[in-house]
Scaffold this motif. Structure first.
Motif, mmCIF file in Angstrom:
data_model
loop_
_atom_site.group_PDB
_atom_site.id
_atom_site.type_symbol
_atom_site.label_atom_id
_atom_site.label_comp_id
_atom_site.label_asym_id
_atom_site.label_seq_id
_atom_site.Cartn_x
_atom_site.Cartn_y
_atom_site.Cartn_z
ATOM 1 N N MET A 1 0.833 -1.188 0.000
ATOM 2 C CA MET A 1 0.000 0.000 0.000
ATOM 3 C C MET A 1 0.875 1.247 0.000
ATOM 4 O O MET A 1 1.929 1.271 0.614
ATOM 5 C CB MET A 1 -0.884 0.035 1.248
ATOM 6 C CG MET A 1 -1.917 -1.037 1.306
ATOM 7 S SD MET A 1 -3.326 -0.571 0.328
ATOM 8 C CE MET A 1 -4.056 -2.163 0.107
ATOM 9 N N ASN A 9 -6.279 2.560 1.302
ATOM 10 C CA ASN A 9 -7.027 1.430 1.864
ATOM 11 C C ASN A 9 -8.534 1.621 1.749
ATOM 12 O O ASN A 9 -9.294 0.964 2.465
ATOM 13 C CB ASN A 9 -6.675 1.220 3.337
ATOM 14 C CG ASN A 9 -5.237 0.787 3.511
ATOM 15 O OD1 ASN A 9 -4.622 0.274 2.592
ATOM 16 N ND2 ASN A 9 -4.714 1.001 4.691
ATOM 17 N N SER A 55 -10.743 -1.250 12.696
ATOM 18 C CA SER A 55 -9.560 -0.437 12.449
ATOM 19 C C SER A 55 -9.497 0.674 13.477
ATOM 20 O O SER A 55 -10.493 1.300 13.801
ATOM 21 C CB SER A 55 -9.635 0.161 11.039
ATOM 22 O OG SER A 55 -8.573 1.048 10.834
ATOM 23 N N ILE A 96 -9.206 -3.456 2.451
ATOM 24 C CA ILE A 96 -9.670 -2.207 1.848
ATOM 25 C C ILE A 96 -11.143 -2.058 2.230
ATOM 26 O O ILE A 96 -11.914 -3.015 2.118
ATOM 27 C CB ILE A 96 -9.518 -2.224 0.310
ATOM 28 C CG1 ILE A 96 -8.042 -2.127 -0.070
ATOM 29 C CG2 ILE A 96 -10.322 -1.092 -0.339
ATOM 30 C CD1 ILE A 96 -7.770 -2.213 -1.562
#
Length: 147
Positions: A1, A9, A55, A96
């Motif tokens: 990435m 992402n 996340s 992602i």
């Protein structure tokens, strides 16, 4: 990435839905993908909601929309984030998250998008996209129809 790109992402599906006809069209880039700003990596697959990872840091969909508005040179009031849509895609480079935004217009913006090397397509016209994109489109269509 690409760590220099805060949006590496994240992806955005763009769509139009007629309020009267319920016609639903998804935006397809000239590269064939329905993901913006770039296609999903090869070998991507959609995760089931129970597989999603939390996340610590995430980008708000409105920041992603602002980025797409700049890239496609769109007015800031054309797209609105769909709060209830968020899908995680497993890729060789990590997770992602894909969000969705709706064109807030009375009529489909065909000419506007054609001038940006994009097309509005119905779900059947998008058959044959990679499996992860087809699953994204299926979930997006379900979300749109339920709203």
């Amino acid at each position: 990435m690409n760590s220099n790109n805060p949006f590496s992402n994240y992806r955005l599906l763009l769509y139009y839905k007629g309020d009267i006809s319920a016609l639903t069209l998804f935006v397809q880039h000239s590269n064939g993908s329905v993901c913006f700003p770039q296609p999903l990596p090869a070998l991507s697959s959609a995760l089931e909601p129970e597989e999603y990872t939390d996340s610590k840091v995430s980008v708000h969909p409105s920041a992603l929309i602002q980025n797409i508005n700049q890239q496609l040179q769109l007015d800031n009031d054309l797209l609105r984030a769909e709060a209830e849509f968020s899908v995680q895609i497993d890729t060789p480079n990590g997770i992602i998250t894909v969000y969705m935004a709706r064109f807030m217009l009375l009529d489909p913006p065909h000419k506007l998008l054609q001038s940006r090397a994009c097309q509005l397509r119905t779900l059947p016209e998008l058959r044959g996209r990679p499996p992860a994109e087809m699953e994204l489109l299926r979930r997006a269509y379900s979300t749109v129809m339920e709203s």
